[in-house]
Motif scaffolding. Sequence first.
Motif, PDB file in Angstrom:
ATOM      1  N   LEU A  82     -17.654  -4.721 -14.148  1.00  0.00           N
ATOM      2  CA  LEU A  82     -19.066  -4.537 -14.492  1.00  0.00           C
ATOM      3  C   LEU A  82     -19.337  -4.612 -15.988  1.00  0.00           C
ATOM      4  O   LEU A  82     -20.489  -4.821 -16.379  1.00  0.00           O
ATOM      5  N   ARG A  83     -18.302  -4.426 -16.829  1.00  0.00           N
ATOM      6  CA  ARG A  83     -18.559  -4.518 -18.260  1.00  0.00           C
ATOM      7  C   ARG A  83     -19.087  -5.900 -18.653  1.00  0.00           C
ATOM      8  O   ARG A  83     -20.079  -6.006 -19.379  1.00  0.00           O
ATOM      9  N   PRO A  84     -18.469  -6.994 -18.157  1.00  0.00           N
ATOM     10  CA  PRO A  84     -19.068  -8.308 -18.448  1.00  0.00           C
ATOM     11  C   PRO A  84     -20.452  -8.476 -17.845  1.00  0.00           C
ATOM     12  O   PRO A  84     -21.329  -9.093 -18.461  1.00  0.00           O
ATOM     13  N   VAL A  85     -20.657  -7.897 -16.657  1.00  0.00           N
ATOM     14  CA  VAL A  85     -21.990  -7.990 -16.038  1.00  0.00           C
ATOM     15  C   VAL A  85     -23.010  -7.236 -16.871  1.00  0.00           C
ATOM     16  O   VAL A  85     -24.152  -7.693 -17.070  1.00  0.00           O
ATOM     17  N   GLN A  86     -22.605  -6.052 -17.384  1.00  0.00           N
ATOM     18  CA  GLN A  86     -23.513  -5.277 -18.236  1.00  0.00           C
ATOM     19  C   GLN A  86     -23.830  -6.027 -19.523  1.00  0.00           C
ATOM     20  O   GLN A  86     -24.982  -6.058 -19.976  1.00  0.00           O
ATOM     21  N   ARG A  87     -22.787  -6.644 -20.122  1.00  0.00           N
ATOM     22  CA  ARG A  87     -23.036  -7.437 -21.330  1.00  0.00           C
ATOM     23  C   ARG A  87     -23.971  -8.605 -21.027  1.00  0.00           C
ATOM     24  O   ARG A  87     -24.848  -8.939 -21.834  1.00  0.00           O
ATOM     25  N   LEU A  88     -23.779  -9.197 -19.849  1.00  0.00           N
ATOM     26  CA  LEU A  88     -24.651 -10.299 -19.460  1.00  0.00           C
ATOM     27  C   LEU A  88     -26.091  -9.815 -19.282  1.00  0.00           C
ATOM     28  O   LEU A  88     -27.044 -10.486 -19.707  1.00  0.00           O
ATOM     29  N   GLY A  89     -26.264  -8.627 -18.659  1.00  0.00           N
ATOM     30  CA  GLY A  89     -27.609  -8.081 -18.499  1.00  0.00           C
ATOM     31  C   GLY A  89     -28.265  -7.765 -19.835  1.00  0.00           C
ATOM     32  O   GLY A  89     -29.453  -8.054 -20.039  1.00  0.00           O
ATOM     33  N   ASP A  90     -27.494  -7.163 -20.759  1.00  0.00           N
ATOM     34  CA  ASP A  90     -28.041  -6.872 -22.096  1.00  0.00           C
ATOM     35  C   ASP A  90     -28.431  -8.161 -22.817  1.00  0.00           C
ATOM     36  O   ASP A  90     -29.487  -8.230 -23.473  1.00  0.00           O
ATOM     37  N   ALA A  91     -27.581  -9.177 -22.689  1.00  0.00           N
ATOM     38  CA  ALA A  91     -27.891 -10.453 -23.340  1.00  0.00           C
ATOM     39  C   ALA A  91     -29.142 -11.082 -22.729  1.00  0.00           C
ATOM     40  O   ALA A  91     -29.979 -11.644 -23.446  1.00  0.00           O
ATOM     41  N   ALA A  92     -29.282 -10.971 -21.407  1.00  0.00           N
ATOM     42  CA  ALA A  92     -30.469 -11.525 -20.755  1.00  0.00           C
ATOM     43  C   ALA A  92     -31.725 -10.800 -21.220  1.00  0.00           C
ATOM     44  O   ALA A  92     -32.782 -11.417 -21.420  1.00  0.00           O
ATOM     45  N   TRP A 123     -27.926   5.791  -6.755  1.00  0.00           N
ATOM     46  CA  TRP A 123     -27.328   5.246  -5.541  1.00  0.00           C
ATOM     47  C   TRP A 123     -27.392   3.731  -5.507  1.00  0.00           C
ATOM     48  O   TRP A 123     -26.614   3.095  -4.802  1.00  0.00           O
ATOM     49  N   THR A 124     -28.319   3.130  -6.217  1.00  0.00           N
ATOM     50  CA  THR A 124     -28.402   1.671  -6.231  1.00  0.00           C
ATOM     51  C   THR A 124     -27.433   1.058  -7.227  1.00  0.00           C
ATOM     52  O   THR A 124     -27.354  -0.155  -7.341  1.00  0.00           O
ATOM     53  N   SER A 125     -26.657   1.889  -7.931  1.00  0.00           N
ATOM     54  CA  SER A 125     -25.730   1.385  -8.941  1.00  0.00           C
ATOM     55  C   SER A 125     -24.564   0.679  -8.267  1.00  0.00           C
ATOM     56  O   SER A 125     -23.945   1.203  -7.335  1.00  0.00           O
ATOM     57  N   LEU A 126     -24.250  -0.512  -8.758  1.00  0.00           N
ATOM     58  CA  LEU A 126     -23.104  -1.250  -8.224  1.00  0.00           C
ATOM     59  C   LEU A 126     -21.813  -0.499  -8.514  1.00  0.00           C
ATOM     60  O   LEU A 126     -20.878  -0.497  -7.701  1.00  0.00           O
ATOM     61  N   ARG A 127     -21.722   0.154  -9.676  1.00  0.00           N
ATOM     62  CA  ARG A 127     -20.536   0.934 -10.021  1.00  0.00           C
ATOM     63  C   ARG A 127     -20.287   2.026  -8.987  1.00  0.00           C
ATOM     64  O   ARG A 127     -19.158   2.192  -8.493  1.00  0.00           O
ATOM     65  N   LEU A 128     -21.338   2.783  -8.649  1.00  0.00           N
ATOM     66  CA  LEU A 128     -21.186   3.874  -7.689  1.00  0.00           C
ATOM     67  C   LEU A 128     -20.813   3.337  -6.320  1.00  0.00           C
ATOM     68  O   LEU A 128     -19.983   3.904  -5.606  1.00  0.00           O
ATOM     69  N   ARG A 129     -21.427   2.220  -5.928  1.00  0.00           N
ATOM     70  CA  ARG A 129     -21.104   1.651  -4.627  1.00  0.00           C
ATOM     71  C   ARG A 129     -19.648   1.194  -4.565  1.00  0.00           C
ATOM     72  O   ARG A 129     -18.973   1.377  -3.549  1.00  0.00           O
ATOM     73  N   LEU A 130     -19.131   0.600  -5.644  1.00  0.00           N
ATOM     74  CA  LEU A 130     -17.733   0.198  -5.662  1.00  0.00           C
ATOM     75  C   LEU A 130     -16.815   1.411  -5.538  1.00  0.00           C
ATOM     76  O   LEU A 130     -15.837   1.392  -4.778  1.00  0.00           O
ATOM     77  N   VAL A 131     -17.118   2.464  -6.297  1.00  0.00           N
ATOM     78  CA  VAL A 131     -16.291   3.668  -6.235  1.00  0.00           C
ATOM     79  C   VAL A 131     -16.323   4.277  -4.843  1.00  0.00           C
ATOM     80  O   VAL A 131     -15.289   4.668  -4.283  1.00  0.00           O
TER      81      VAL A 131
END
Length: 498
Positions: free
Chosen positions: A213-223, A11-19
Motif C-alpha cells: 500500500l505504500r506505493p499505492v498511497q504515494r500514487l494517491g498523493d501524487a494524483a 472499515w473501508t481501508s484496504l490495509r485493514l481488510r488485508l490484515v
Amino acid sequence: MSRTFLRRLRWTSLRLRLVVVFALVALTAAVSASGIAYWLNREAVLTRTQDSALKDFRQEMQNRAASLPLQPSQNELQTAAVQMAHSSNPGYSVLLVGERAKGKPVVGYSNLDGFTLSDVPKRLQDAVGKKQDVGDSNAYAYHLFWQRITLHGKPYLVGGTRIIGGGPTGYMLTSLAQEREDLNSLAWSLAIATALALIGSALLAQAAATTVLRPVQRLGDAARRLGEGKLDTRLRVSGTDELADLSRTFNRTAEALEEKVSHMSAREEASRRFVADMSHELRTPLTAITAVSEVLEEESENLDPMIAPAVQLVVSETRRLNTLVENLMEVTRFDAGTARLVLDHVDIADQITACIDARAWLDAVELDADRGIMVRLDPRRLDVILANLIGNALKHGGSPVRVAVRIEGDELVIEVQDHGPGIPEEVLPHVFDRFYKASASRPRSDGSGLGLSIAMENAHIHGGDITAANAAGGGAVFTLRLPRDPADPADDQEGDRA
C-alpha cells in the motif's frame, strides 16, 4: 489519534481488510490444525490408557477370578479382588460379584476410589449380565464391556466382564484425571500456538500491506497533487512489478497532461493577448470613426435623403463596434486578473434608478425597491450588471420589466423579470457563456454575446452570483445575489504583504 491513523483504521481501508483477511485465514488454519491435533492426541492418550487397563483387567479376571468356585465366599471374593487390584498396572479398583445359594449376591472389593456397585452405569451392568452364547461352557471365554464416566467431577474408565461357564462378575474403575490434565495442557499449548500464529499473521499482514500500500498511497498523493494543478508531479519508480508499471503509466500520463496543458495555456495566453492587442488597436481608429460619425449624424438632416440611411447605419454600427471593443477589453481584464473593485456605500434604490434613468428606461421598468437599503459595493460594476440584465430583458421579453429588491440575511437580492416567452430548458445552462446567443428561440439580437458573461464576472468579483430561471407565470427571471459587505481584494493583498 491522528486523522491519518483513523483513516487507516476505517472499515473501508484496504490495509485493514488485508490484515483482517490474513488474520482470518491464519485463524482458520491454526484452529483447524489445533483441533485436529487435539482430537488425534486425545484419542491416542485415552485409547492407550484404556487398552492398557482393560487388557490387564482381562488377564487378571482370567487368572484369578476364573479359578474361584461357582459360589465363592465373601472372603474368597475379597482376597481375589485385593490381589487383582494390587497386581494391576496402572492401578484400579476392583469389584467382584458372586452368587450363593438362592441367588443372594456376594461382593468382594478392593476400593481405591470409593468405588461401589451403584457407581457402575445401569447400561453397563445390563450388558455384562446378559447371557452369552459361547458353545463350550467350560472355557474361560468372556466379553469385556467398558464406559467412560464422571464421578464426583472427575473422569473415570469403568469396565466389566463375566466369566462364561460360571464364576463371578468383575468390574474395574480407573481414574483418567492424569490424562485429562495432560489433554488440558495440550489444549492450552495449542491455544497459545493459535494465538501466536494469529499475532504473527497480523504482523505479516501489516508488513505485506505496508509493502503493497505504500506505493499505492504515494500514487494517491501524487494524483491529488496533480489534481491540484501541480503538473510537474512525478513518482520515483523502482522494481519491475505491477505497481512499478502503474507508477510508470502515471508518470507518462502526467507528462502528457503537463505538455497538453502547457500547449493549451500557451494558446490561451496568445488568444488573450491577441484579443487585448486587437481591442487596443481598434480603439484608436474607432475613436476617429466615432467622431466623424457623430458629425455626420448631426448633419444628417442636411444630407441627401438617399445618403441619410447609410449615415444612420454607419453611426449605429460604429456604436455597436465601440460596445464590442469595450466588452472585449473588459473580458481581457477579467481573464488577466487585473479587474479590481472600487467599493462605496450606496443606496441601492437610488443606484438602480440612476441606471434606468441614464438609459431612458424609466417608462419600461417597474422598480420595487425601498429607499434606505444601504449596501457596500462597486457602483460602476453594479451599473454594468443591471444594464446587461435589464437590457437583455427588454430585448427578449419586452416591457414592462419588473426589478425587485430585497434583503436575505447578509445578501442583497435583485430579481429582474420580463414577460417574454421564457428561456428554453436546453438554453438555460448556456445563457452566461461568452458569445452564446439563443437566436433560434428569441428575436435576433445585435448584441455581442458578452453582456451576460460580463455581468456574471462582475457578480463573481463581488463574491456573488447570478442565476437564470423561468417564472411560474411566464417570462425569464434573472436573480442577482451580492454580499452586503464584500471583502475588498485590495485589503486582502495588503494583508498578504504584511
